[in-house]
Design a protein around this motif. Structure first.
Motif, PDB file in Angstrom:
ATOM      1  N   GLN A 191       0.826  -1.199   0.000  1.00  0.00           N
ATOM      2  CA  GLN A 191       0.000   0.000   0.000  1.00  0.00           C
ATOM      3  C   GLN A 191       0.864   1.254   0.000  1.00  0.00           C
ATOM      4  O   GLN A 191       0.585   2.205  -0.728  1.00  0.00           O
ATOM      5  CB  GLN A 191      -0.955   0.020   1.197  1.00  0.00           C
ATOM      6  N   GLY A 192       1.927   1.249   0.792  1.00  0.00           N
ATOM      7  CA  GLY A 192       2.828   2.394   0.803  1.00  0.00           C
ATOM      8  C   GLY A 192       3.470   2.631  -0.553  1.00  0.00           C
ATOM      9  O   GLY A 192       3.573   3.767  -1.023  1.00  0.00           O
ATOM     10  N   SER A 193       3.896   1.560  -1.191  1.00  0.00           N
ATOM     11  CA  SER A 193       4.524   1.685  -2.501  1.00  0.00           C
ATOM     12  C   SER A 193       3.524   2.122  -3.566  1.00  0.00           C
ATOM     13  O   SER A 193       3.825   2.985  -4.399  1.00  0.00           O
ATOM     14  CB  SER A 193       5.165   0.349  -2.882  1.00  0.00           C
ATOM     15  N   ILE A 194       2.330   1.536  -3.544  1.00  0.00           N
ATOM     16  CA  ILE A 194       1.287   1.920  -4.503  1.00  0.00           C
ATOM     17  C   ILE A 194       0.914   3.385  -4.324  1.00  0.00           C
ATOM     18  O   ILE A 194       0.829   4.136  -5.302  1.00  0.00           O
ATOM     19  CB  ILE A 194       0.052   1.004  -4.353  1.00  0.00           C
ATOM     20  N   ASP A 195       0.723   3.803  -3.084  1.00  0.00           N
ATOM     21  CA  ASP A 195       0.396   5.211  -2.806  1.00  0.00           C
ATOM     22  C   ASP A 195       1.485   6.141  -3.325  1.00  0.00           C
ATOM     23  O   ASP A 195       1.207   7.175  -3.933  1.00  0.00           O
ATOM     24  CB  ASP A 195       0.191   5.445  -1.312  1.00  0.00           C
ATOM     25  N   PHE A 196       2.751   5.769  -3.099  1.00  0.00           N
ATOM     26  CA  PHE A 196       3.873   6.598  -3.537  1.00  0.00           C
ATOM     27  C   PHE A 196       3.887   6.750  -5.055  1.00  0.00           C
ATOM     28  O   PHE A 196       4.015   7.853  -5.581  1.00  0.00           O
ATOM     29  CB  PHE A 196       5.195   5.982  -3.054  1.00  0.00           C
ATOM     30  N   VAL A 197       3.736   5.637  -5.769  1.00  0.00           N
ATOM     31  CA  VAL A 197       3.766   5.679  -7.237  1.00  0.00           C
ATOM     32  C   VAL A 197       2.577   6.478  -7.774  1.00  0.00           C
ATOM     33  O   VAL A 197       2.726   7.303  -8.683  1.00  0.00           O
ATOM     34  CB  VAL A 197       3.809   4.260  -7.837  1.00  0.00           C
ATOM     35  N   GLN A 198       1.388   6.255  -7.199  1.00  0.00           N
ATOM     36  CA  GLN A 198       0.212   7.006  -7.657  1.00  0.00           C
ATOM     37  C   GLN A 198       0.395   8.504  -7.428  1.00  0.00           C
ATOM     38  O   GLN A 198       0.068   9.308  -8.304  1.00  0.00           O
ATOM     39  CB  GLN A 198      -1.047   6.507  -6.947  1.00  0.00           C
ATOM     40  N   GLU A 199       0.939   8.877  -6.291  1.00  0.00           N
ATOM     41  CA  GLU A 199       1.177  10.297  -6.002  1.00  0.00           C
ATOM     42  C   GLU A 199       2.214  10.871  -6.958  1.00  0.00           C
ATOM     43  O   GLU A 199       2.058  11.985  -7.463  1.00  0.00           O
ATOM     44  CB  GLU A 199       1.631  10.470  -4.549  1.00  0.00           C
ATOM     45  N   MET A 200       3.259  10.109  -7.222  1.00  0.00           N
ATOM     46  CA  MET A 200       4.297  10.566  -8.155  1.00  0.00           C
ATOM     47  C   MET A 200       3.694  10.757  -9.551  1.00  0.00           C
ATOM     48  O   MET A 200       3.968  11.756 -10.218  1.00  0.00           O
ATOM     49  CB  MET A 200       5.430   9.549  -8.210  1.00  0.00           C
ATOM     50  N   ARG A 255       0.543  11.354 -10.287  1.00  0.00           N
ATOM     51  CA  ARG A 255      -0.338  12.528 -10.259  1.00  0.00           C
ATOM     52  C   ARG A 255       0.484  13.813 -10.362  1.00  0.00           C
ATOM     53  O   ARG A 255       0.095  14.736 -11.056  1.00  0.00           O
ATOM     54  CB  ARG A 255      -1.181  12.546  -8.981  1.00  0.00           C
ATOM     55  N   GLY A 256       1.619  13.840  -9.697  1.00  0.00           N
ATOM     56  CA  GLY A 256       2.497  15.006  -9.774  1.00  0.00           C
ATOM     57  C   GLY A 256       3.050  15.211 -11.167  1.00  0.00           C
ATOM     58  O   GLY A 256       3.135  16.328 -11.656  1.00  0.00           O
ATOM     59  N   LEU A 257       3.412  14.126 -11.832  1.00  0.00           N
ATOM     60  CA  LEU A 257       3.921  14.227 -13.205  1.00  0.00           C
ATOM     61  C   LEU A 257       2.833  14.720 -14.145  1.00  0.00           C
ATOM     62  O   LEU A 257       3.088  15.531 -15.028  1.00  0.00           O
ATOM     63  CB  LEU A 257       4.441  12.868 -13.686  1.00  0.00           C
ATOM     64  N   GLU A 258       1.604  14.214 -13.953  1.00  0.00           N
ATOM     65  CA  GLU A 258       0.496  14.674 -14.787  1.00  0.00           C
ATOM     66  C   GLU A 258       0.257  16.160 -14.591  1.00  0.00           C
ATOM     67  O   GLU A 258       0.032  16.885 -15.560  1.00  0.00           O
ATOM     68  CB  GLU A 258      -0.784  13.901 -14.446  1.00  0.00           C
ATOM     69  N   ALA A 259       0.320  16.609 -13.356  1.00  0.00           N
ATOM     70  CA  ALA A 259       0.074  18.021 -13.065  1.00  0.00           C
ATOM     71  C   ALA A 259       1.131  18.900 -13.712  1.00  0.00           C
ATOM     72  O   ALA A 259       0.829  19.958 -14.259  1.00  0.00           O
ATOM     73  CB  ALA A 259       0.038  18.255 -11.554  1.00  0.00           C
ATOM     74  N   THR A 260       2.383  18.458 -13.686  1.00  0.00           N
ATOM     75  CA  THR A 260       3.439  19.287 -14.275  1.00  0.00           C
ATOM     76  C   THR A 260       3.459  19.224 -15.785  1.00  0.00           C
ATOM     77  O   THR A 260       3.764  20.212 -16.431  1.00  0.00           O
ATOM     78  CB  THR A 260       4.832  18.893 -13.753  1.00  0.00           C
ATOM     79  N   THR A 261       3.117  18.086 -16.358  1.00  0.00           N
ATOM     80  CA  THR A 261       3.146  18.002 -17.822  1.00  0.00           C
ATOM     81  C   THR A 261       1.915  18.639 -18.451  1.00  0.00           C
ATOM     82  O   THR A 261       1.958  19.029 -19.607  1.00  0.00           O
ATOM     83  CB  THR A 261       3.266  16.540 -18.301  1.00  0.00           C
ATOM     84  N   ASN A 262       0.836  18.753 -17.708  1.00  0.00           N
ATOM     85  CA  ASN A 262      -0.383  19.360 -18.248  1.00  0.00           C
ATOM     86  C   ASN A 262      -0.445  20.866 -18.046  1.00  0.00           C
ATOM     87  O   ASN A 262      -1.310  21.515 -18.597  1.00  0.00           O
ATOM     88  CB  ASN A 262      -1.626  18.712 -17.623  1.00  0.00           C
ATOM     89  N   ARG A 263       0.471  21.417 -17.268  1.00  0.00           N
ATOM     90  CA  ARG A 263       0.454  22.857 -17.022  1.00  0.00           C
ATOM     91  C   ARG A 263       1.181  23.611 -18.121  1.00  0.00           C
ATOM     92  O   ARG A 263       2.181  23.161 -18.656  1.00  0.00           O
ATOM     93  CB  ARG A 263       1.162  23.175 -15.697  1.00  0.00           C
ATOM     94  N   SER A 264       0.682  24.756 -18.428  1.00  0.00           N
ATOM     95  CA  SER A 264       1.342  25.612 -19.404  1.00  0.00           C
ATOM     96  C   SER A 264       2.576  26.234 -18.758  1.00  0.00           C
ATOM     97  O   SER A 264       2.519  26.705 -17.635  1.00  0.00           O
ATOM     98  CB  SER A 264       0.388  26.732 -19.833  1.00  0.00           C
ATOM     99  N   PRO A 265       3.696  26.257 -19.447  1.00  0.00           N
ATOM    100  CA  PRO A 265       4.889  26.889 -18.868  1.00  0.00           C
ATOM    101  C   PRO A 265       4.707  28.398 -18.716  1.00  0.00           C
ATOM    102  O   PRO A 265       5.477  29.048 -18.035  1.00  0.00           O
ATOM    103  CB  PRO A 265       5.997  26.548 -19.868  1.00  0.00           C
ATOM    104  N   TYR A 266       3.679  28.958 -19.328  1.00  0.00           N
ATOM    105  CA  TYR A 266       3.455  30.400 -19.259  1.00  0.00           C
ATOM    106  C   TYR A 266       2.496  30.782 -18.137  1.00  0.00           C
ATOM    107  O   TYR A 266       2.317  31.947 -17.852  1.00  0.00           O
ATOM    108  CB  TYR A 266       2.918  30.907 -20.598  1.00  0.00           C
ATOM    109  N   LEU A 267       1.886  29.776 -17.515  1.00  0.00           N
ATOM    110  CA  LEU A 267       0.930  30.034 -16.448  1.00  0.00           C
ATOM    111  C   LEU A 267       1.692  30.311 -15.160  1.00  0.00           C
ATOM    112  O   LEU A 267       2.447  29.477 -14.685  1.00  0.00           O
ATOM    113  CB  LEU A 267       0.011  28.813 -16.268  1.00  0.00           C
ATOM    114  N   LYS A 268       1.522  31.473 -14.600  1.00  0.00           N
ATOM    115  CA  LYS A 268       2.182  31.833 -13.350  1.00  0.00           C
ATOM    116  C   LYS A 268       1.270  31.461 -12.195  1.00  0.00           C
ATOM    117  O   LYS A 268       0.139  31.907 -12.114  1.00  0.00           O
ATOM    118  CB  LYS A 268       2.495  33.334 -13.298  1.00  0.00           C
TER     119      LYS A 268
END
Length: 85
Positions: free
Chosen positions: A51-60, A62-75
Motif C-alpha cells: 500500500q505504501g509503494s502503490i500510494d507513492f507511485v500514484q502520487e508521483m 499525479r504530480g507528473l500529470e500536473a506538471t506536464t499538463n500545465r502551461s509553462p506560461y501560467l504563473k
C-alpha cells in the motif's frame, strides 16, 4: 513476528503499478480466506509495504500529470521579485 537471522527469508519484488494493485488484491483475498493463519503477520506486513509503494507511485504519477499538463506560461506563485510556474 519473531525474526531469527538464521532462519529468516527475505523477498524483494518489483513490478509495474497495475501488477502491484493486482498482487495487493491477491494478498487481501488470501488473508481474508483465513486458510493460512500462520501467515497473518506476513500478510499484514506485505499489505503495508504494498500500500505504501502503490500510494507513492500514484502520487508521483499525479504530480507528473500536473506538471506536464500545465502551461509553462501560467504563473501560479509570485512574490515581489520572481514568479514560478
Amino acid at each position: 513476528m519473531s525474526r531469527d537471522a538464521k532462519d529468516t527469508v527475505y523477498c524483494r519484488f518489483q513490478m509495474p503499478l497495475a501488477q502491484g494493485e493486482e498482487f495487493m488484491k491477491l494478498v487481501l483475498e488470501l488473508r481474508a480466506s483465513g486458510a493460512h493463519g500462520e501467515l497473518e503477520a506476513v500478510f499484514t506486513e506485505m499489505i503495508e509495504e504494498l500500500q505504501g509503494s502503490i500510494d507513492f507511485v500514484q502520487e508521483m504519477l499525479r504530480g507528473l500529470e500536473a506538471t506536464t499538463n500545465r502551461s509553462p506560461y501560467l504563473k501560479t506563485s509570485c512574490d515581489a521579485q520572481t514568479c514560478f510556474p
